[in-house]
Structures are given as structure tokens and as C-alpha cells.
Design a protein around this motif. Structure first.
Motif, short mmCIF file in Angstrom:
data_model
loop_
_atom_site.label_atom_id
_atom_site.label_comp_id
_atom_site.label_asym_id
_atom_site.label_seq_id
_atom_site.Cartn_x
_atom_site.Cartn_y
_atom_site.Cartn_z
N SER A 303 0.86 -1.20 0.00
CA SER A 303 0.00 0.00 0.00
C SER A 303 0.89 1.24 0.00
CB SER A 303 -0.91 0.00 1.23
OG SER A 303 -1.67 1.19 1.27
N THR A 318 1.07 -5.09 3.52
CA THR A 318 0.04 -5.78 4.29
C THR A 318 -0.04 -7.24 3.83
OG1 THR A 318 -1.65 -5.12 2.72
CG2 THR A 318 -1.27 -3.67 4.60
N GLU A 320 -1.55 -10.92 3.03
CA GLU A 320 -2.83 -11.47 2.60
C GLU A 320 -2.73 -13.00 2.60
OE1 GLU A 320 -4.20 -10.03 -1.09
OE2 GLU A 320 -4.59 -7.99 -0.36
#
Length: 377
Positions: A303, A318, A320
Motif C-alpha cells: 500500500s 500488508t 494477505e
């Protein structure tokens, strides 16, 4: 007269029919029959192992080198026996390799007969290709010399390489010499002097052993054979064959036997191999075999701050996680195998792979539905 001729023709026809029936029955019986010599061994008919230590010379720089002290010592001892005085520090045996020589000598072998020998490197030789074995005495378990080996080696492979790559095929540190040894001493054993022969069967089964006893007694013409245990038969030599057992052995070897063994399933978990014997039986049982597969995949999503983000905004990664669960929905299937073919067809019908078959067979054995010995190797 006509009645007698008719009776003779009927008798001849009946005899012919019985002969045809006998041939058919014997053919059906011998379809799965094997010769006695293929499933057994006879006392007095065996090989004797011979072994010796020797040197292979003439190698193209692929010998033991200076790292094998016993090779250098062997060379010094050999040269000194030939009257050559050498300096130990000056010997660099790159073209010499220390080897062990092995051979199998039949009990009936006589002096002068040839033997095949196997030559195996025991040092750090890279290859025996192109080498010649020097005269090597081959000894038995009693320490006596029974044969002498010498000759050029045959290697069933090659090995070549450079600084960055190598290429090889098969093993080049083991070689053979066809007829490379000559027998100098025979085994002190008189085959025709035996009063009894022991027949050792390759399988342990009382039914097969008794079948062997009956067939031998029918051939010999008397109660000369008797069963000692589940895999051993003793045969007393009939009077007419004493001192001349070769005709008897020739008749015994070709007796046809139909081996009968215990129902058995052998499983090799390392390779996933499953072997089912002919007599394996399966009572009616319901089987459902399914697999649960869970796949977890981790990935990272980056991000980044936008073009008008406030001062101090940073790029953040991040994690996932992608989680998938898959379960086979196999139906419950009724399987019953009165024969091996029906058993295999039933297991194939539920889509069992060799790996699945191992688990299924184990479970059926615990459930009491598999009527066979299950052996895992």
C-alpha cells in the motif's frame, strides 16, 4: 466274433477317451506348475564363495594415488618379492588400485576349470577402466587357496569430466573378468557318496511339501521321501541309485509342482507398491475413502501513499492469506471380492490410487474383511 470285435472297438474308444481326458487334466494342472528345481535347493549342490586381495595396474591416472597407504605397501611388498628395491617416498601409484576379487566356485568344479570373477575397488580409485588384474590367489572360508585370478578387466560404464562438469554411466569402480580365474583345488566332497538328500523348498507351506513328497515317491517308486517340516524334505537314496545319483537328480529336478501359499498382501510404503496374492479373499464390506486437502497461500500487498498524502506517509506492506479447503465427496460403495479380479475391480471402482489402497487395505484388515496376511515392508 462280431460281438467281440464290437467290444474291442468300444474298449479302444473308451481308452482313447480316457487318454484324452488324462492329457487335458494334466495340461490344466501343469498350467500353473513349476519345476521342483525352480522352487528348491538340493543338499550337496551349492556354490562356495572365494575372496582375494589384489592389485590392478595399467590405469590411466585413475588409481588410488598416495592417499591409500595399503596400496603403496602392497606395491612395495610385491616389488621386493620380485627382487626390486624401491623407495617408499618415490612411489606415486596413480595407475594402480587395490581391489578385492570375489568368485563363486560350484561344488562340482574341478582343477583347471575357469571361473568368472568380480573386481571391486577398495581405495579411492576413480575408475578401473583399462586395468589389468595381477595374479591374485582366491581363498575359501578355510583359508586355503582354491583358484588364481588374473586378466584384463571389463567395465560396463564410463566416467569422464573436466574442471566444471563430469559425465558417467553405471559404476566404474567394479569390473568383471569372464573366465578370469582358474581352479587349482577342488572342494573335498563326494556327491555320489551321499546316503540321503535334503530338499529345501523356497517357501514354507505344508500342503506344497506333502505334494513334493507324493510326487517324489511316485517317481522313485517307493516311500523314500518324507517331510521333516513345512519346507524340508528328506529323501533316502534308493539302492539302484547309490553311487550313481545323477539320473536320480535329473528326474527329481523336472518334477512339476503346483505351489500353494498362504494368502498374502505385501505393501511397500516407500514406493507405494501393493502386491496381492492369488488366494486373497474379501468378505462383503462398505468402503468410503475421501481426502481432505487444505491449501494455505501467503502473499504480500503493498500500500503506497497517494500523490496528495500528508507529509510522513509511508509505504506499508500488508499480508494477505488465501485459504482453500477441498474435500472429496466419495460415495459409500459396497465391495465384495470372491476372487482377486473381483477385489481389484471393486477397489478400482472407488478410484483408489496405490497410496489410497494402502490405507484401505489396512482398514479392511482391522475390520476383519480382508482374509489375508498383510505385510508392510
Amino acid at each position: 466274433m462280431k460281438i467281440a470285435n464290437r467290444m474291442n472297438s468300444i474298449s479302444a474308444g473308451l481308452a482313447a477317451a480316457l487318454l484324452v481326458m488324462f492329457i487335458v487334466l494334466m495340461s490344466a494342472q501343469s498350467a500353473e506348475a513349476v519345476r521342483l528345481k525352480d522352487i528348491s535347493s538340493f543338499s550337496g549342490v551349492r556354490d562356495n564363495d572365494l575372496v582375494g586381495y589384489g592389485l590392478v595396474v595399467g590405469l590411466s591416472g585413475t588409481g588410488d594415488g598416495t592417499n591409500s597407504a595399503f596400496t603403496i605397501t602392497s606395491m612395495i611388498n610385491m616389488l621386493e618379492k620380485m627382487g626390486v628395491q624401491v623407495d617408499r617416498s618415490s612411489i606415486k601409484p596413480k595407475n594402480v588400485a587395490a581391489v578385492m576379487v570375489t568368485a563363486k566356485m560350484p561344488v562340482s568344479a574341478k582343477p583347471g576349470a575357469p571361473l568368472d570373477v568380480t573386481v571391486s575397488s577398495i581405495g579411492d580409485s576413480k575408475s578401473l577402466f583399462g586395468g589389468v588384474l595381477l595374479m591374485t590367489p582366491l581363498k575359501g572360508i578355510d583359508g586355503k587357496v582354491y583358484a588364481l585370478a588374473q586378466g584384463s578387466l571389463t567395465v560396463g560404464g564410463f566416467s569422464a569430466g573436466g574442471e566444471a562438469a563430469t559425465a558417467s554411466k553405471n559404476v566404474v569402480t567394479v569390473a568383471r573378468i569372464p573366465s578370469g580365474a582358474t581352479i587349482e583345488r577342488s572342494v573335498p566332497f563326494q556327491f555320489n557318496r551321499q546316503q540321503k538328500i535334503t530338499i529345501n523348498l523356497g517357501l514354507s507351506d505344508f500342503g506344497t511339501t506333502m505334494q513334493v513328497v507324493k510326487r517324489i515317491n511316485n517317481v522313485v517308486g517307493g516311500s523314500f521321501a518324507n517331510a521333516v517340516d513345512a519346507s524340508t524334505v528328506d529323501l533316502a537314496i534308493p539302492e539302484q541309485f547309490r553311487g550313481n545319483m545323477v539320473p536320480l537328480m535329473a528326474a527329481l529336478e523336472n518334477i512339476e509342482i503346483s505351489p500353494d501359499t498362504k494368502a498374502k498382501v505385501v505393501v511397500d510404503e516407500k514406493t507405494g507398491t501393493v502386491v496381492l496374492g492369488r488366494n486373497v479373499r474379501l468378505t462383503k464390506v462398505a468402503i468410503a475413502h475421501g481426502n481432505l486437502q487444505v491449501v494455505v497461500a501467503e502473499s504480500a500487498d503493498v500500500s503506497q501513499p497517494g500523490p496528495f498524502a500528508p507529509e510522513g506517509a509511508e509505504t506499508v506492506a500488508t499480508p494477505e492469506t488465501d485459504l482453500q479447503v477441498q474435500e472429496d465427496n466419495n460415495r459409500l460403495m459396497l465391495v465384495e471380492g470372491a476372487t482377486l479380479q473381483e477385489l481389484v475391480d471393486g477397489l478400482n471402482a472407488i478410484g483408489a490410487t496405490p497410496r489410497d489402497l494402502i490405507s484401505i487395505l489396512r482398514t479392511m484388515k482391522v475390520a476383519g474383511a480382508l482374509h489375508a496376511e498383510l505385510e508392510v515392508i
